[in-house]
Scaffold this motif. Sequence first.
Motif, PDB file in Angstrom:
ATOM      1  N   PHE A 125      10.032   3.219   3.537  1.00 38.09           N
ATOM      2  CA  PHE A 125      11.099   3.990   2.899  1.00 38.09           C
ATOM      3  C   PHE A 125      11.386   5.299   3.611  1.00 38.09           C
ATOM      4  CE2 PHE A 125       9.838   1.127  -0.548  1.00 38.09           C
ATOM      5  CZ  PHE A 125      11.071   0.546  -0.780  1.00 38.09           C
ATOM      6  N   GLY A 126      10.446   5.788   4.410  1.00 34.63           N
ATOM      7  CA  GLY A 126      10.660   7.022   5.165  1.00 34.63           C
ATOM      8  C   GLY A 126      11.354   6.804   6.493  1.00 34.63           C
ATOM      9  N   THR A 167       0.848  -1.190   0.000  1.00 36.40           N
ATOM     10  CA  THR A 167       0.000   0.000   0.000  1.00 36.40           C
ATOM     11  C   THR A 167       0.888   1.246   0.000  1.00 36.40           C
ATOM     12  OG1 THR A 167      -0.124   0.194   2.400  1.00 36.40           O
ATOM     13  CG2 THR A 167      -1.814  -1.179   1.317  1.00 36.40           C
ATOM     14  N   GLN A 168       0.321   2.344  -0.402  1.00 32.80           N
ATOM     15  CA  GLN A 168       1.066   3.607  -0.415  1.00 32.80           C
ATOM     16  C   GLN A 168       1.539   3.962   0.996  1.00 32.80           C
ATOM     17  OE1 GLN A 168      -1.094   6.907  -2.093  1.00 32.80           O
ATOM     18  NE2 GLN A 168       0.766   8.010  -2.560  1.00 32.80           N
ATOM     19  N   GLN A 169       0.686   3.752   1.993  1.00 32.10           N
ATOM     20  CA  GLN A 169       1.041   4.077   3.372  1.00 32.10           C
ATOM     21  C   GLN A 169       2.173   3.194   3.887  1.00 32.10           C
ATOM     22  OE1 GLN A 169      -2.003   3.311   2.233  1.00 32.10           O
ATOM     23  NE2 GLN A 169      -3.410   4.946   2.784  1.00 32.10           N
ATOM     24  N   GLY A 193       4.436   1.605   2.104  1.00 30.60           N
ATOM     25  CA  GLY A 193       5.658   1.969   1.387  1.00 30.60           C
ATOM     26  C   GLY A 193       6.284   3.232   1.944  1.00 30.60           C
ATOM     27  N   ALA A 194       5.460   4.242   2.216  1.00 32.24           N
ATOM     28  CA  ALA A 194       5.969   5.502   2.772  1.00 32.24           C
ATOM     29  C   ALA A 194       6.582   5.284   4.152  1.00 32.24           C
ATOM     30  CB  ALA A 194       4.843   6.535   2.842  1.00 32.24           C
ATOM     31  N   ARG A 195       5.946   4.445   4.965  1.00 31.98           N
ATOM     32  CA  ARG A 195       6.469   4.157   6.308  1.00 31.98           C
ATOM     33  C   ARG A 195       7.821   3.441   6.220  1.00 31.98           C
ATOM     34  NH1 ARG A 195       2.103   1.970   8.254  1.00 31.98           N
ATOM     35  NH2 ARG A 195       2.623  -0.133   7.550  1.00 31.98           N
TER      36      ARG A 195
END
Length: 137
Positions: free
Chosen positions: A15-16, A7-9, A11-13
């Motif tokens: 990679f961030g 999910t976008q969320q 992935g952001a968590r």
Amino acid sequence: MSYLDVTQQAGARFFGGNTSGPVVMLNLLRFRDTAVFPAGKEPPIPMSGREAYQKYTEATKPFLEAVGSEVIFSGQADHFLIGPEEEVWDLALLVRHPSKEVFLQFAQNEGYLKTLSYRTAALADSRLLPIVPGTES
């Protein structure tokens, strides 16, 4: 409910985050009895989900190796010894990537992306858990 894509969320968590160094991806996979390809993309001979996933892994291997990643373990799975009794998995994989940036490079490779139809056709459900070696709480 099944899980087949990041999910976008999530992935952001991932990679961030501030982790660095190698990452090992724990893959838990459940295969369809018969692979389900998009209309017009079916192979000439029907195949099982396991067979479709084998074709995916064969096609994926050169892209993994090109970035220095590798499958470090693959084995038949089953029911959890500790965990939800209703969850049954067919295959467990551990894939080591030199870093999350290398994982992203692999995952965005155009050649690799062309193999994904076999993965999607093969799987009824999956889990992907990134593990950072050597960290303890």
